[in-house]
Scaffold this motif. Structure first.
Motif, PDB file in Angstrom:
ATOM      1  N   SER A  58       1.039  -0.943   0.365  1.00  0.00           N
ATOM      2  CA  SER A  58      -0.354   0.034   0.463  1.00  0.00           C
ATOM      3  C   SER A  58       0.809   1.430   0.042  1.00  0.00           C
ATOM      4  O   SER A  58       2.100   1.308  -0.084  1.00  0.00           O
ATOM      5  CB  SER A  58      -1.021  -0.150   1.265  1.00  0.00           C
ATOM      6  OG  SER A  58      -0.507   0.245   2.423  1.00  0.00           O
ATOM      7  N   GLU A  59      -0.185   2.210  -0.168  1.00  0.00           N
ATOM      8  CA  GLU A  59       1.268   3.582  -0.363  1.00  0.00           C
ATOM      9  C   GLU A  59       1.232   3.913   1.005  1.00  0.00           C
ATOM     10  O   GLU A  59       2.298   4.826   1.444  1.00  0.00           O
ATOM     11  CB  GLU A  59       0.173   4.614  -1.005  1.00  0.00           C
ATOM     12  CG  GLU A  59       0.942   6.029  -1.194  1.00  0.00           C
ATOM     13  CD  GLU A  59       0.068   7.250  -1.461  1.00  0.00           C
ATOM     14  OE1 GLU A  59       0.263   7.978  -1.554  1.00  0.00           O
ATOM     15  OE2 GLU A  59      -1.268   6.573  -2.370  1.00  0.00           O
ATOM     16  N   SER A  60       0.938   3.541   1.619  1.00  0.00           N
ATOM     17  CA  SER A  60       1.077   3.280   3.620  1.00  0.00           C
ATOM     18  C   SER A  60       2.177   2.767   4.121  1.00  0.00           C
ATOM     19  O   SER A  60       3.338   3.935   4.795  1.00  0.00           O
ATOM     20  CB  SER A  60       0.088   3.937   4.645  1.00  0.00           C
ATOM     21  OG  SER A  60      -0.669   1.760   4.755  1.00  0.00           O
ATOM     22  N   ASP A  61       2.885   1.868   3.278  1.00  0.00           N
ATOM     23  CA  ASP A  61       3.221   0.753   3.807  1.00  0.00           C
ATOM     24  C   ASP A  61       4.910   1.611   3.305  1.00  0.00           C
ATOM     25  O   ASP A  61       5.996   1.383   3.790  1.00  0.00           O
ATOM     26  CB  ASP A  61       3.862  -0.403   3.348  1.00  0.00           C
ATOM     27  CG  ASP A  61       3.065  -1.653   3.584  1.00  0.00           C
ATOM     28  OD1 ASP A  61       3.148  -1.270   4.891  1.00  0.00           O
ATOM     29  OD2 ASP A  61       2.097  -1.955   3.164  1.00  0.00           O
ATOM     30  N   LEU A  62       4.706   2.130   1.860  1.00  0.00           N
ATOM     31  CA  LEU A  62       5.771   2.992   1.402  1.00  0.00           C
ATOM     32  C   LEU A  62       6.509   4.208   2.350  1.00  0.00           C
ATOM     33  O   LEU A  62       7.155   4.808   2.250  1.00  0.00           O
ATOM     34  CB  LEU A  62       5.769   3.783  -0.352  1.00  0.00           C
ATOM     35  CG  LEU A  62       6.932   4.690  -0.998  1.00  0.00           C
ATOM     36  CD1 LEU A  62       8.091   3.809  -0.995  1.00  0.00           C
ATOM     37  CD2 LEU A  62       6.242   4.448  -2.368  1.00  0.00           C
ATOM     38  N   GLU A  63       5.279   4.888   2.304  1.00  0.00           N
ATOM     39  CA  GLU A  63       4.936   6.036   3.044  1.00  0.00           C
ATOM     40  C   GLU A  63       6.123   5.792   4.505  1.00  0.00           C
ATOM     41  O   GLU A  63       6.797   6.805   5.169  1.00  0.00           O
ATOM     42  CB  GLU A  63       4.073   6.628   3.505  1.00  0.00           C
ATOM     43  CG  GLU A  63       3.561   7.517   1.956  1.00  0.00           C
ATOM     44  CD  GLU A  63       3.984   8.472   1.640  1.00  0.00           C
ATOM     45  OE1 GLU A  63       5.671   9.658   2.615  1.00  0.00           O
ATOM     46  OE2 GLU A  63       4.813   8.301   0.630  1.00  0.00           O
ATOM     47  N   ALA A  64       5.504   4.353   5.272  1.00  0.00           N
ATOM     48  CA  ALA A  64       6.595   4.225   6.479  1.00  0.00           C
ATOM     49  C   ALA A  64       7.622   3.908   6.085  1.00  0.00           C
ATOM     50  O   ALA A  64       8.630   4.385   7.373  1.00  0.00           O
ATOM     51  CB  ALA A  64       5.699   2.935   6.994  1.00  0.00           C
ATOM     52  N   TYR A  65       8.161   3.562   5.611  1.00  0.00           N
ATOM     53  CA  TYR A  65       9.549   3.148   4.796  1.00  0.00           C
ATOM     54  C   TYR A  65       9.528   4.292   4.807  1.00  0.00           C
ATOM     55  O   TYR A  65      11.328   4.615   5.071  1.00  0.00           O
ATOM     56  CB  TYR A  65       9.771   2.526   3.213  1.00  0.00           C
ATOM     57  CG  TYR A  65      10.926   2.499   2.362  1.00  0.00           C
ATOM     58  CD1 TYR A  65      11.960   1.747   3.661  1.00  0.00           C
ATOM     59  CD2 TYR A  65      11.549   3.189   1.615  1.00  0.00           C
ATOM     60  CE1 TYR A  65      13.096   1.880   3.066  1.00  0.00           C
ATOM     61  CE2 TYR A  65      12.674   3.449   1.376  1.00  0.00           C
ATOM     62  CZ  TYR A  65      14.076   2.478   1.907  1.00  0.00           C
ATOM     63  OH  TYR A  65      15.325   2.554   1.362  1.00  0.00           O
ATOM     64  N   ARG A  66       9.781   5.777   3.736  1.00  0.00           N
ATOM     65  CA  ARG A  66      10.440   6.607   3.714  1.00  0.00           C
ATOM     66  C   ARG A  66      10.504   7.785   4.618  1.00  0.00           C
ATOM     67  O   ARG A  66      11.352   8.281   4.383  1.00  0.00           O
ATOM     68  CB  ARG A  66       9.384   7.784   2.374  1.00  0.00           C
ATOM     69  CG  ARG A  66       9.315   7.126   1.577  1.00  0.00           C
ATOM     70  CD  ARG A  66       8.128   7.599  -0.531  1.00  0.00           C
ATOM     71  NE  ARG A  66       9.284   9.194  -0.102  1.00  0.00           N
ATOM     72  CZ  ARG A  66       8.543  10.187  -0.446  1.00  0.00           C
ATOM     73  NH1 ARG A  66       7.470  10.300  -0.404  1.00  0.00           N
ATOM     74  NH2 ARG A  66       9.110  11.175  -0.630  1.00  0.00           N
TER      75      ARG A  66
END
Length: 98
Positions: A58-66
């Protein structure tokens, strides 16, 4: 499936530094929660241009990584090596044939 494509262009003398850092961190990035796939590509003609493709739940997973310490570590070592502003695209995968 959420796909992130990042284009990075490096000063030629910094390519080995980038590749060494990527190889040291690639497994940690791939194992980050929500990351399903990670690949690194190099342009055939412009050999100082690289692309990463990563698949996220999900986009939220990418944002958590970022916003993670891992990303801050990777980015702090990568950013000074660029010779052009990186470009990034977030896309939805519509079709995949194997």
């Amino acid at each position: 499936m959420f796909v992130r494509i990042v284009k990075m262009s490096f000063e030629p003398e910094h390519i080995d530094t980038f590749l060494n850092n990527f190889h040291q961190k690639k497994d940690l990035i791939r194992q980050f929660e929500g990351c399903q796939f990670l690949e690194l590509y190099r342009d055939k003609d412009l050999t100082n241009v690289f692309f990463t493709y990563s698949y996220w739940n999900s986009e939220s997973d990418l944002e958590a990584y970022r916003h993670s310490d891992l990303f801050q570590d990777v980015w702090s070592k990568t950013k000074p090596l660029f010779n052009a502003k990186p470009e990034a695209w977030s896309v939805d995968k519509l079709v995949s044939l194997h």
